[in-house]
Design an enzyme around this catalytic site. Structure first.
Site, PDB file in Angstrom:
ATOM      1  N   GLY A  17     -31.707  -5.337  21.029  1.00  0.00           N
ATOM      2  CA  GLY A  17     -32.670  -4.277  21.295  1.00  0.00           C
ATOM      3  C   GLY A  17     -33.984  -4.564  20.588  1.00  0.00           C
ATOM      4  O   GLY A  17     -34.345  -5.727  20.387  1.00  0.00           O
ATOM      5  N   GLU A  75     -30.141  -9.607  18.110  1.00  0.00           N
ATOM      6  CA  GLU A  75     -30.880 -10.288  19.172  1.00  0.00           C
ATOM      7  C   GLU A  75     -32.023  -9.362  19.545  1.00  0.00           C
ATOM      8  O   GLU A  75     -31.793  -8.311  20.154  1.00  0.00           O
ATOM      9  CB  GLU A  75     -29.935 -10.562  20.345  1.00  0.00           C
ATOM     10  CG  GLU A  75     -30.407 -11.712  21.210  1.00  0.00           C
ATOM     11  CD  GLU A  75     -31.272 -11.225  22.340  1.00  0.00           C
ATOM     12  OE1 GLU A  75     -32.510 -11.161  22.139  1.00  0.00           O
ATOM     13  OE2 GLU A  75     -30.731 -10.904  23.398  1.00  0.00           O
ATOM     14  N   GLU A  86     -44.796  -7.290  22.063  1.00  0.00           N
ATOM     15  CA  GLU A  86     -43.914  -7.363  23.228  1.00  0.00           C
ATOM     16  C   GLU A  86     -44.192  -6.156  24.132  1.00  0.00           C
ATOM     17  O   GLU A  86     -44.022  -5.009  23.715  1.00  0.00           O
ATOM     18  CB  GLU A  86     -42.454  -7.351  22.769  1.00  0.00           C
ATOM     19  CG  GLU A  86     -41.476  -7.454  23.910  1.00  0.00           C
ATOM     20  CD  GLU A  86     -40.015  -7.473  23.456  1.00  0.00           C
ATOM     21  OE1 GLU A  86     -39.652  -6.666  22.577  1.00  0.00           O
ATOM     22  OE2 GLU A  86     -39.242  -8.284  23.983  1.00  0.00           O
ATOM     23  N   LYS A  96     -21.512   0.614  22.344  1.00  0.00           N
ATOM     24  CA  LYS A  96     -22.341   1.701  22.865  1.00  0.00           C
ATOM     25  C   LYS A  96     -23.393   1.143  23.814  1.00  0.00           C
ATOM     26  O   LYS A  96     -24.266   0.372  23.409  1.00  0.00           O
ATOM     27  CB  LYS A  96     -23.062   2.439  21.730  1.00  0.00           C
ATOM     28  CG  LYS A  96     -23.760   3.705  22.243  1.00  0.00           C
ATOM     29  CD  LYS A  96     -24.707   4.306  21.237  1.00  0.00           C
ATOM     30  CE  LYS A  96     -26.071   3.674  21.273  1.00  0.00           C
ATOM     31  NZ  LYS A  96     -26.778   3.838  22.554  1.00  0.00           N
ATOM     32  N   GLY A 115     -33.570  -3.132  15.050  1.00  0.00           N
ATOM     33  CA  GLY A 115     -32.877  -4.254  14.393  1.00  0.00           C
ATOM     34  C   GLY A 115     -33.109  -4.219  12.894  1.00  0.00           C
ATOM     35  O   GLY A 115     -32.193  -4.420  12.091  1.00  0.00           O
ATOM     36  N   CYS A 122     -35.980  -9.869  27.260  1.00  0.00           N
ATOM     37  CA  CYS A 122     -36.382 -10.211  25.887  1.00  0.00           C
ATOM     38  C   CYS A 122     -36.983 -11.605  25.826  1.00  0.00           C
ATOM     39  O   CYS A 122     -37.855 -11.869  25.009  1.00  0.00           O
ATOM     40  CB  CYS A 122     -35.207 -10.073  24.943  1.00  0.00           C
ATOM     41  SG  CYS A 122     -33.747 -10.928  25.535  1.00  0.00           S
ATOM     42  N   THR A 137     -37.005  -4.881  17.849  1.00  0.00           N
ATOM     43  CA  THR A 137     -37.081  -5.408  16.486  1.00  0.00           C
ATOM     44  C   THR A 137     -37.080  -4.261  15.472  1.00  0.00           C
ATOM     45  O   THR A 137     -36.487  -4.374  14.403  1.00  0.00           O
ATOM     46  CB  THR A 137     -38.330  -6.298  16.343  1.00  0.00           C
ATOM     47  OG1 THR A 137     -38.189  -7.374  17.284  1.00  0.00           O
ATOM     48  CG2 THR A 137     -38.467  -6.877  14.953  1.00  0.00           C
TER      49      THR A 137
HETATM   50  P1  NAI Z   1     -33.934   0.388  21.170  1.00  0.00           P
HETATM   51  O1  NAI Z   1     -33.892  -0.764  20.254  1.00  0.00           O
HETATM   52  O2  NAI Z   1     -34.291   1.717  20.603  1.00  0.00           O
HETATM   53  O3  NAI Z   1     -32.533   0.571  21.900  1.00  0.00           O
HETATM   54  C1  NAI Z   1     -31.512  -0.396  21.964  1.00  0.00           C
HETATM   55  C2  NAI Z   1     -30.165   0.231  21.632  1.00  0.00           C
HETATM   56  O4  NAI Z   1     -30.149   0.659  20.276  1.00  0.00           O
HETATM   57  C3  NAI Z   1     -29.834   1.458  22.446  1.00  0.00           C
HETATM   58  O5  NAI Z   1     -28.466   1.435  22.736  1.00  0.00           O
HETATM   59  C4  NAI Z   1     -30.162   2.600  21.504  1.00  0.00           C
HETATM   60  O6  NAI Z   1     -29.437   3.750  21.773  1.00  0.00           O
HETATM   61  C5  NAI Z   1     -29.746   2.017  20.185  1.00  0.00           C
HETATM   62  N1  NAI Z   1     -30.396   2.607  19.013  1.00  0.00           N
HETATM   63  C6  NAI Z   1     -31.591   3.238  18.949  1.00  0.00           C
HETATM   64  N2  NAI Z   1     -31.832   3.621  17.687  1.00  0.00           N
HETATM   65  C7  NAI Z   1     -30.784   3.249  16.937  1.00  0.00           C
HETATM   66  C8  NAI Z   1     -30.446   3.364  15.567  1.00  0.00           C
HETATM   67  N3  NAI Z   1     -31.261   3.919  14.702  1.00  0.00           N
HETATM   68  N4  NAI Z   1     -29.284   2.843  15.133  1.00  0.00           N
HETATM   69  C9  NAI Z   1     -28.454   2.249  16.001  1.00  0.00           C
HETATM   70  N5  NAI Z   1     -28.709   2.112  17.295  1.00  0.00           N
HETATM   71  C10 NAI Z   1     -29.862   2.606  17.779  1.00  0.00           C
HETATM   72  O7  NAI Z   1     -34.890   0.038  22.349  1.00  0.00           O
HETATM   73  P2  NAI Z   1     -35.614   1.053  23.340  1.00  0.00           P
HETATM   74  O8  NAI Z   1     -36.142   2.233  22.588  1.00  0.00           O
HETATM   75  O9  NAI Z   1     -34.739   1.355  24.451  1.00  0.00           O
HETATM   76  O10 NAI Z   1     -36.852   0.194  23.812  1.00  0.00           O
HETATM   77  C11 NAI Z   1     -38.022   0.106  22.997  1.00  0.00           C
HETATM   78  C12 NAI Z   1     -38.600  -1.273  23.028  1.00  0.00           C
HETATM   79  O11 NAI Z   1     -37.673  -2.182  22.499  1.00  0.00           O
HETATM   80  C13 NAI Z   1     -38.916  -1.809  24.385  1.00  0.00           C
HETATM   81  O12 NAI Z   1     -40.137  -1.402  24.840  1.00  0.00           O
HETATM   82  C14 NAI Z   1     -38.861  -3.274  24.144  1.00  0.00           C
HETATM   83  O13 NAI Z   1     -40.085  -3.717  23.646  1.00  0.00           O
HETATM   84  C15 NAI Z   1     -37.797  -3.431  23.111  1.00  0.00           C
HETATM   85  N6  NAI Z   1     -36.511  -3.814  23.660  1.00  0.00           N
HETATM   86  C16 NAI Z   1     -36.120  -5.098  23.533  1.00  0.00           C
HETATM   87  C17 NAI Z   1     -34.943  -5.517  24.073  1.00  0.00           C
HETATM   88  C18 NAI Z   1     -34.509  -6.910  23.947  1.00  0.00           C
HETATM   89  O14 NAI Z   1     -33.569  -7.300  24.614  1.00  0.00           O
HETATM   90  N7  NAI Z   1     -35.100  -7.695  23.116  1.00  0.00           N
HETATM   91  C19 NAI Z   1     -34.084  -4.627  24.820  1.00  0.00           C
HETATM   92  C20 NAI Z   1     -34.549  -3.271  24.870  1.00  0.00           C
HETATM   93  C21 NAI Z   1     -35.734  -2.910  24.311  1.00  0.00           C
END
Ligand code: NAI
Length: 803
Positions: free
Chosen positions: A245, A267, A398, A193, A250, A301, A247
């Site tokens: 995505g 990650e 972050e 996804k 995660g 990240c 933490t």
């Molecule tokens: P997120 O962690 O919510 O999204 C990442 C992925 O997880 C997306 O595909 C989302 O649809 C999916 N997702 C969301 N909730 C889920 C759930 N309950 N179960 C399974 N999958 C789920 O990140 P978001 O909201 O886009 O960004 C928020 C913050 O996260 C950012 O401001 C940043 O600080 C951090 N982030 C860190 C990343 C990294 O590579 N370390 C990448 C993206 C965001």
């Protein structure tokens, strides 16, 4: 219109936008609808729900996207499950071919993918074009190699099964590649996804899977937001979850999978330190900061978001940094001269603004350039905070935007303490001219990746992942493969794949070709020598007849002599230095390409082999197939047989580095004239040597037919040179030649002894067969580490490390 004088005065860049038209037309052709890809087909979402994906640079919608629900997730998991057995049974080489095809298709569609990514994500076209998409192709190439080598390099391991993969929006296609390539290389199938903000390149990639002929169900792609993600996470028929995505999410996934037996890798976020010592090259370090925190708008990240600088040079660094920030350009990401593009979405922009406000409220000093950002999209300027204290929110949380916080230190111990003062541990960057200091810090900072005098470097061959709250598991490198494997003994089901039968062709065309009369190639040409990438007439102007099994003439080759060898060695020597320096990836790519072009000539080669040896066209096809398989194997090893780290005593590491030998000469055996040629030349070339090869004396035409294959496969001139003629006579000349660094000889006992005797004087490294014939078709005898070892020399580099 500005006059030239005015342009000289302001030195302003003119706009240089990449056209969006082809990508927009591509979307238009698809009705501006992004559909899930399930079991090889695009389907309308059973949920009937949709949402929009926007262009962050214009705040305009790009397409409507399916919000997949439970029914869609069930269908995708079912398709992945149904495909997995077949995918595994395809075998290593079959999967390698598919991954290679994906890499090639990514390259062929590189510009479309780059523009789509820039439109959907807002990152500069310079980055999508030069970093994201090339790394995506690289990832598939690298893992094509692992697919090929799996059985040999990871014996006793089998795939986990069906992998659920959830990725973020900051590197949409690259994260897709990081997830899909290792999973399918190891025989798993996937349900992936993409993030709701950035589904376009995943959609385009689904088409690539279809167009490249990937079996249906191996890759399934579901669009949707976190709800779809959660359905994947909780699906009972998923064996492994891989997530990148935040933490927070995660942690939710850890919670949902705990105790279920599902394998998990996470990650997550980071707050990576960028440490600058007073002896560092400060200009280099300032450029490093630009790459560390303003690459990808800081939405990285592993961004170097905490600048930790030694007190004595802090003001100098800050002032040079401010001057540099003043020259950075924020704006239309399609503009090729833009440094920083748009922020992914208003929600992220608000988050950045909120944290920046909090920084100011907590007493840190804010600095932003004098210019203002465009207002027609979601932009944020590069931002520097000084006078930050380590416990401030902005030093701990972050921010995921172009915001750098700076702190100072006095001693190395303080630098280490500050660097480790975080709940994360993804990466670190250390800047000093003192190697002892750099390595001392590298040992002490708790992070999955440490860059010395560099930052944000990525490659498929290097594992990536975090310590502590940055998650666990690695992506890339050999270590990344374990995430998608389990020991065979753990699997109760006896799904062991059947042995591959090389003697029976696997392609459909075999059936229809069976029994077809062999059409002999015309006997009207005499194959020349192949020297320095060109065909050249034999010096002696004598020809050697090649006789078929019935005593009839099947062709003629040149009779090589001392002068031909001299020319070939000279050409090899000239090419050797450049080839040794070519990247391992480049070598792998070229070997894959040779394989591709050889496979395209399968029938012609098979008939040629039959005409010479009389073993039958079917045996000829099998020999071509095996040769292609060997080329894939050595393309795979090219960027993997790369030395080790030795645990020597004292405070150091010893890096045992594999270096090419230089100019390597090979006298090939008679049997299996194509396969044995490839099986010896390919490892030598893969390890960075230039080769002078004497093909089978009795059946040389298979090798001379390869000239065109090499020419069309980007093999640099002089890397492979071919001199036909009498094996023992030519081997003698090669053994005596001082510019040949090593000689492999596959021939008689007497010939072997002669080669060793001839090299007494120059103490040349030799590898001879003493008359023992090998079974070149056997993977134990005909390929593998023995060949690789003979193609390299090991250099041990001792570096101080640890306490
Ligand atoms: P997120 O962690 O919510 O999204 C990442 C992925 O997880 C997306 O595909 C989302 O649809 C999916 N997702 C969301 N909730 C889920 C759930 N309950 N179960 C399974 N999958 C789920 O990140 P978001 O909201 O886009 O960004 C928020 C913050 O996260 C950012 O401001 C940043 O600080 C951090 N982030 C860190 C990343 C990294 O590579 N370390 C990448 C993206 C965001």
């Amino acid at each position: 219109m500005a006059t030239i004088a005015e342009i000289f005065e302001t030195l302003e860049y003119g706009p240089a936008p990449e056209s969006a038209d082809p990508a927009l037309a591509w979307l238009e052709e698809r009705g501006r609808e992004v559909l899930p890809f399930i079991g090889g087909d695009f389907r309308r979402p059973a949920s009937g729900e949709w949402f929009e994906t926007m262009n962050p640079a214009t705040a305009q919608p790009l397409a409507r996207v399916a919000q997949c629900g439970a029914e869609d997730v069930d269908a995708a998991v079912e398709a992945a499950r149904a495909a997995q057995g077949l995918w595994w049974n395809l075998g290593c080489h079959g999967r390698a071919r598919h991954l290679y095809a994906l890499a090639r298709h990514v390259q062929k569609n590189a510009r479309l993918l780059a523009v789509l990514e820039t439109l959907d994500n807002g990152k500069p076209i310079r980055e999508t074009r030069d970093i994201d998409v090339p790394l995506v192709a690289r990832h598939f190439y690298y893992h094509a190699g692992w697919a090929q080598l799996m059985e040999r390099e990871l014996p006793g391991y089998v795939p986990v099964g069906v992998a659920g993969q959830i990725i973020p929006w900051n590197f949409p296609l690259l994260m897709l590649a990081w997830k899909i390539a290792p999973a399918i290389a190891m025989g798993n199938t996937v349900v992936l996804k993409p993030a709701e903000f950035t589904p376009l390149t995943a959609f385009a990639f689904a088409e690539i899977c279809r167009d490249a002929g990937l079996p249906p169900g191996v890759v399934n792609i579901l669009t949707g937001d976190g709800r779809t993600g959660e359905l994947i996470v909780r699906h009972p028929d998923i064996d492994k979850l891989a997530f990148t995505g935040s933490t927070e999410v995660g942690r939710l996934i850890r919670e949902a999978t705990a105790g279920t037996g599902k394998k998990l890798s996470l990650e997550l976020g980071g707050k990576s330190p960028f440490v600058v010592f007073d002896d560092a090259d400060l200009d280099g370090a300032v450029e490093g900061v630009v790459d560390a925190i303003w690459f990808n708008q800081g939405e990285v990240c592993c961004a170097g978001s905490r600048l930790i600088v030694q007190e004595g040079v802090a003001e100098t660094v800050y002032s040079r940094l401010r001057a540099r920030m003043e020259t950075l350009r924020v704006g239309d990401p399609r503009d090729k001269a833009i440094d920083i593009g748009a922020i992914i979405a208003p929600v992220q922009l608000e988050r950045i603004e909120r944290l920046v406000r909090q920084g100011v409220e907590e007493g840190a000093k804010l600095w932003q350039p004098s210019w203002s950002c465009p207002r027609d999209g979601w932009f944020y300027p590069p931002t520097l905070f000084t006078e930050v204290s380590p416990s401030d929110t902005i030093a701990q949380v972050e921010i995921f935007g172009p915001v750098l916080v700076a702190m100072t230190f006095r001693t190395p111990e303080e630098a280490i303490e500050l660097a480790n003062n975080t709940r994360y541990g993804l990466a670190a960057s250390i800047w000093t001219e003192n190697v002892n200091l750099a390595l001392d810090l590298a040992a002490k900072i708790k992070a999955g990746t440490v860059w010395i005098n560099s930052t944000n470097l990525f490659d498929a061959a290097s594992g990536f992942g975090g310590y502590r709250e940055s998650g666990f598991g690695r992506e890339g490198g050999k270590e990344g493969l374990w995430e998608y494997l389990q020991p065979r003994w753990k699997v109760e089901a006896t799904e062991a794949r059947p042995e591959r039968d090389y003697q029976n062709g696997k392609d459909e065309e075999d059936a229809k070709d069976d029994g077809a009369p062999a059409v002999l190639p015309p006997i009207d040409r005499t194959a020349k020598m192949y020297i320095g990438g060109k065909q050249s007439r034999p010096d002696g102007e004598y020809a050697r007849k090649v006789v078929g099994p019935d005593g009839r003439l099947t062709g003629e080759v040149g009779e090589g002599n001392r002068k031909d060898i001299r020319n070939a060695v000279e050409a090899a020597r000239k090419a050797a230095a450049g080839w040794a320096k070519a990247t391992a990836h480049n070598k792998a790519q070229i070997l894959f390409y040779v394989a591709e072009n050889l496979a395209a000539r399968r029938e012609e080669m098979a008939r040629r082999l039959d005409a010479m040896t009389g073993a039958g066209v079917e045996a000829g096809r099998a020999e071509v197939d095996l040769s292609v398989d060997r080329l894939f194997a050595y393309a795979g090893w090219a960027d993997k047989y790369a030395g080790t780290v030795q645990a020597t005593p004292l405070r150091n590491f010893t890096f045992a580095v594999h270096e090419p030998i230089g100019t390597l000469a090979i006298a090939c055996p008679d049997e299996r004239p194509l396969l044995a040629f490839i099986a010896t030349v390919a490892p030598a070339v893969a390890m960075g040597n230039a080769v002078v090869a004497v093909p089978s004396e009795r059946w040389p035409l298979a090798a001379t037919d390869l000239y065109q294959v090499f020419d069309t496969s980007d093999v640099p001139g002089g890397v492979i040179n071919i001199v036909t003629g009498g094996r023992d006579a030519l081997a003698g000349v090669l053994a005596a030649h001082d510019d040949v660094d090593s000689l492999w000889y596959f021939g008689s006992r007497e010939g072997s002894a002669a080669v060793e005797r001839a090299s007494i004087g120059n103490l040349k490294r030799t590898w001879v067969s003493y008359g023992h014939a090998r079974d070149w078709t056997d993977p134990e005898q005909g390929m593998g580490e023995e060949f690789l070892r003979q193609a390299i020399q090991v250099k041990n580099i001792w570096a101080p490390f640890g306490e």
